[in-house]
Structures are given as structure tokens and as C-alpha cells.
Enzyme design. Structure first.
Site: not given
Length: 348
Positions: A314-316
Site C-alpha cells: 500500500g502507501e501508493g
């Protein structure tokens, strides 16, 4: 949230494709980069697209259901990771520095008071959602506020000159929320039950995964499968997921390229797509996550991601890692010689 989103004008397609085909290469030799160049040109409505001030927005929010044990990590990790983002120590920070991407962290609803901090956008709807095992995760008013605040954030980026935005998230328990959203919006149509969609998230062992599946089945028994995507979002969503959906719609309204990360980000896109199907041409799907539900989402959207690196952070991070491919697509279109300009003989 009302949106006036329109799909990109297709009348430019033939001219763009001709420009791509006349580069010094066999037809189609640059593979999916050619389709990506075409897509960016259509989004920007020009034969000479440019990428300006690209930015990653990481939306953070807490989930009431996290306290029931749907994650391998305690809820405090949400705010602790936001602090890590602000200190520059997370994977997304490393990749944004490497790719020269702007980065903002959005507090959509973390159960923590951060105060005013550089790099932090305070858009807090509340200190986390309610526990959807007992009641809807958010009220209709909270949902609508999250959608509108997200839209406003995207519009503000556009006003500052950004024309490409990637999306990331942080929120303990948000893979569970994404699983419920995915099941309600596309699971049945794809023949995927809730248990199949539900994955290990942050690393649950077998017993933890079975507990998570049982808890989500309880949530579904309580809240049902609403037909309205807004109702699904209010029933099972997170503030960060709702705000991302609004920001995606806002970005597309401004003609921005939307870089879609993994499972949780794509759950927000499912909501945005249900509200405005015209959003898809604006979306670049960065990668295929290891979360089993992500494949269901991608299949439902007819999407083929650029990469498959077994990511599940995740997190981009996937959006950031895909950025050089977007740059390469735009740069070959701008800088590569044509057969005519290079004096190279074409295929006979």
C-alpha cells in the site's frame, strides 16, 4: 456528491495513433508503452502530452472494526506510520524521492492529534469510523463530507499545476473494509464470495485469516449488500477510502491522470466508478497486488496493470514505482524521431 465527469474526447485518437506509429520502430514494438502514450494524450487532449508536478496523495484513516481483530497489527500503527511518513522514513518516501514525486499525507480520520505539520493535510472527518460489526461505519453526512473534501484536494492540486496524481493509503483494518466494498460492488457479479476476496492484509496467519473472514461474514449479515454504492461506502468504508474516491473523481474532472495503486485504492475506485463510469479512461493501473481480491477488482474493471511485483504494502508504493513507465511513454512520444524526420526507410 454530484460530478459532471465526461470521458476524454476520442476524436484525437487517430492522430495520436498515427504519431505513435510513425516513430522509428516496427508497429507496436514498444508494446504497452504505446497504449499508455495514447491514453495520456487522450486524457490531456493533445498530441504532445506533458507531465507536470506529479504528486502522490496518501490518505490515512482508522477503522472501528480494527479493534475486533481483523488485522495482525494494533490500531496505533496507523498514526505511528503517519509519523513515519512525515519523518520521511517509509517506503513511499524513498520512492517519491527517487522519482522526484511530490508527496502529501492526508489525515482523513486518524484517531490521533497530529497538530499542524509540514506535509500533512488535515481533512479529518472524525477519529476513525464506527465498528461496522455493530453499526454503519459512517453516517451519510460523514460520507458526503469525505467525498467532497477529497474532491477539493484534487482540485487544489490541479490549480497548482499538477496533471498527474497517484493514490496511496494507510489504515489498520482497511483491507477488511476494502474486501466488503469489493464483495458488495462486484463480487457477486464476478462469482467471488466474500471469503475468496478476503486476504491476509498485513500478514495474518491461517488462524487470523479465518477469524477475519468470520468477522466480515458477521458484518455482512448485519449490513447486507446495499445496491447504492454510496450506501456501501457508508456501511463498510473508511474515511480514507471515501476521501480517495472523491479525490479520484475530482482529479478526473480536472483532466488529470489517475495512478491507481493496489487493493485498497482500487476499492475506492470501484466506488468512484459506480458513481461515474467515465472515470476509467483517466486511470492507469500501476500493479497487481498479492491480495486475492485485487484480481477480482481488476477483472471487474477490465484493467490490465503495468506491473506484477508481488507488492502488498500500500502507501501508493506501486503508483510511485510505475511512474517511470508513464514518463517513458510520454517521452518517447515527444522525443523519438519519426521515419520522416530521421530519414529512415519505412517497411516495404
Amino acid at each position: 456528491m454530484k460530478t459532471t465527469l465526461a470521458a476524454p474526447d476520442e476524436r484525437l485518437r487517430a492522430a495520436l495513433q498515427h504519431r505513435i506509429d510513425r516513430k522509428t520502430k516496427p508497429l507496436g514494438a514498444l508494446g504497452r508503452l504505446e497504449a499508455l502514450a495514447l491514453q495520456v494524450g487522450l486524457v490531456q487532449q493533445t498530441e504532445t502530452p506533458q507531465l507536470r508536478q506529479p504528486h502522490i496523495l496518501v490518505f490515512a484513516g482508522d477503522h472501528g472494526a480494527a479493534r475486533a481483530g481483523v488485522s495482525a497489527y494494533p490500531q496505533d500503527v496507523t498514526w505511528q506510520m503517519v509519523e513515519n511518513f512525515l519523518a520521511g522514513g517509509a517506503a513511499i518516501n524513498v520512492f517519491c524521492r527517487q522519482m522526484d514525486l511530490g508527496l502529501s499525507v492526508v489525515d482523513a480520520g486518524v484517531n490521533h492529534d497530529f497538530g499542524k505539520r509540514p506535509g500533512l493535510v488535515d481533512a479529518k472527518i472524525g477519529p476513525g469510523t464506527a465498528n461496522y460489526l455493530e453499526a454503519p461505519a459512517m453516517t451519510a453526512a460523514q460520507r458526503d463530507a469525505a467525498l467532497e473534501r477529497g474532491r477539493g484536494l484534487a482540485h487544489a492540486l490541479a490549480a497548482n499545476g499538477c496533471n498527474a496524481v497517484g493514490f496511496g493509503e494507510m489504515g489498520i483494518g482497511n483491507t477488511a473494509s476494502a474486501s466488503l466494498i469489493t464483495h458488495c460492488l462486484v463480487g457477486e457479479a464476478r462469482g467471488a464470495d466474500l471469503a475468496t476476496i478476503t486476504g491476509r492484509g498485513t500478514g495474518l496467519d491461517d488462524a487470523g485469516l479465518e477469524r477475519k473472514r468470520a468477522l466480515l461474514a458477521r458484518a455482512l449479515a448485519r449490513g447486507g449488500r446495499p445496491a447504492d454504492p454510496r450506501a456501501v461506502l457508508a456501511e463498510y468504508g473508511g474515511f480514507e477510502i471515501a476521501m480517495m474516491a472523491g479525490a479520484m473523481l475530482g482529479a478526473a474532472e480536472k483532466g488529470m491522470l489517475v495512478l491507481v495503486d493496489g487493493f485498497i485504492v482500487t476499492s475506492a475506485l470501484l466506488v468512484a466508478h459506480a458513481l461515474a463510469p467515465q472515470i476509467l479512461p483517466y486511470c492507469v493501473f500501476a500493479h497487481r497486488s498479492r491480495e486475492p481480491g485485487h484480481r477480482v477488482q481488476l477483472d471487474a474493471l477490465g484493467a490490465e496493470p503495468l506491473m506484477d511485483l508481488d507488492l502488498r504494502l500500500g502507501e501508493g508504493t506501486g503508483a510511485a514505482l510505475a511512474w517511470p513507465l508513464v514518463q517513458a511513454a510520454v517521452n518517447f512520444l515527444a522525443e523519438m524521431a519519426s521515419f520522416e524526420s530521421a530519414g529512415v526507410s519505412d517497411k516495404t
